[in-house]
Design an enzyme around this catalytic site. Structure first.
Site, short mmCIF file in Angstrom:
data_model
loop_
_atom_site.label_atom_id
_atom_site.label_comp_id
_atom_site.label_asym_id
_atom_site.label_seq_id
_atom_site.Cartn_x
_atom_site.Cartn_y
_atom_site.Cartn_z
N ASP A 7 0.86 -1.18 0.00
CA ASP A 7 0.00 0.00 0.00
C ASP A 7 0.90 1.24 0.00
OD1 ASP A 7 0.89 0.30 2.62
OD2 ASP A 7 -1.11 0.28 3.53
N CYS A 64 2.97 -3.43 4.04
CA CYS A 64 2.13 -2.29 4.42
C CYS A 64 2.77 -1.69 5.66
CB CYS A 64 0.66 -2.68 4.60
SG CYS A 64 0.29 -3.76 5.99
N THR A 66 2.34 -2.16 8.91
CA THR A 66 2.72 -3.20 9.88
C THR A 66 2.94 -4.57 9.25
OG1 THR A 66 0.39 -3.72 10.20
CG2 THR A 66 1.37 -2.10 11.73
N HIS A 97 8.37 -25.30 8.10
CA HIS A 97 7.28 -26.04 8.74
C HIS A 97 5.89 -25.72 8.17
CE1 HIS A 97 9.63 -27.01 12.71
NE2 HIS A 97 10.28 -27.38 11.62
N HIS A 132 5.03 -32.09 8.70
CA HIS A 132 4.61 -30.71 8.46
C HIS A 132 3.62 -30.64 7.29
CE1 HIS A 132 7.49 -29.61 11.42
NE2 HIS A 132 8.48 -30.16 10.73
C1 RB5 Z 1 -2.08 2.48 6.62
O1 RB5 Z 1 -2.12 3.65 7.36
C2 RB5 Z 1 -1.90 1.29 7.54
O2 RB5 Z 1 -3.05 1.06 8.28
C3 RB5 Z 1 -1.52 0.06 6.73
O3 RB5 Z 1 -0.37 0.31 6.00
C4 RB5 Z 1 -1.23 -1.20 7.51
O4 RB5 Z 1 -0.32 -0.98 8.54
C5 RB5 Z 1 -2.40 -1.97 7.96
O5 RB5 Z 1 -2.29 -3.08 8.51
#
Ligand code: RB5
Length: 149
Positions: A7, A64, A66, A97, A132
């Site tokens: 993203d 993204c 996180t 695994h 596995h």
């Molecule tokens: C975008 O602001 C953020 O929410 C996205 O990149 C991500 O971290 C979502 O899981």
């Protein structure tokens, strides 16, 4: 061939990873996004997941903020086993695994040098099969059993 996507939060991170893959001669298909303009991570999670699930690409990389949202979206596509991780041990074991076929990283969580190490580790680890494989088959059975709702 790798499918890759991100993203807006991880667009620059994806560009850095692409430069690294270019250096290493690893081929990839970039399925977007293509700028820092605000967008929605499920779009790219699904695109990369479809490219992997269809067999068009062997594995996928997703980024993204996180790594969480985009991996959750990818995991909704049957046949996808996406792992979000921020350490090399999890990356390696997820291949050995769990036969993960998509690696997700958080651009706001891991630095680019650690990301490169995690990517190398994940790409170079092989699924061990055996017991596995039985467990991965059990995961697939859950997917099939719940596919109607
Ligand atoms: C975008 O602001 C953020 O929410 C996205 O990149 C991500 O971290 C979502 O899981």
């Amino acid at each position: 061939m790798l499918a890759i996507g991100s993203d807006h939060a991880a667009f620059r991170f994806k560009e850095e990873v692409k430069a690294y893959l270019d250096e290493k001669g690893i081929e990839y298909k970039d399925l977007g996004c293509f700028s820092t303009e605000r967008t929605d991570y499920p779009i790219y999670g699904e695109k990369v997941a479809n490219a992997v699930a269809s067999g068009e690409c062997e594995k996928g990389l997703l980024f993204c903020g996180t790594g969480v949202g985009i991996s959750l979206a990818a995991n909704k596509v049957p046949g996808i086993r996406a792992v979000v991780c921020s350490d090399c041990y999890t990356a390696a074991l997820s291949r050995r695994h769990n036969d993960t076929n998509i690696l997700a990283l958080g651009a706001r969580v891991v630095g680019i040098d650690l990301a490169k190490m995690i990517i190398d580790t994940w790409l170079n680890a092989e699924f061990e099969g055996g017991r596995h494989a039985d467990r991965v088959a059990m995961i697939n059975a859950i997917e099939t059993k719940n596919s109607s709702h």
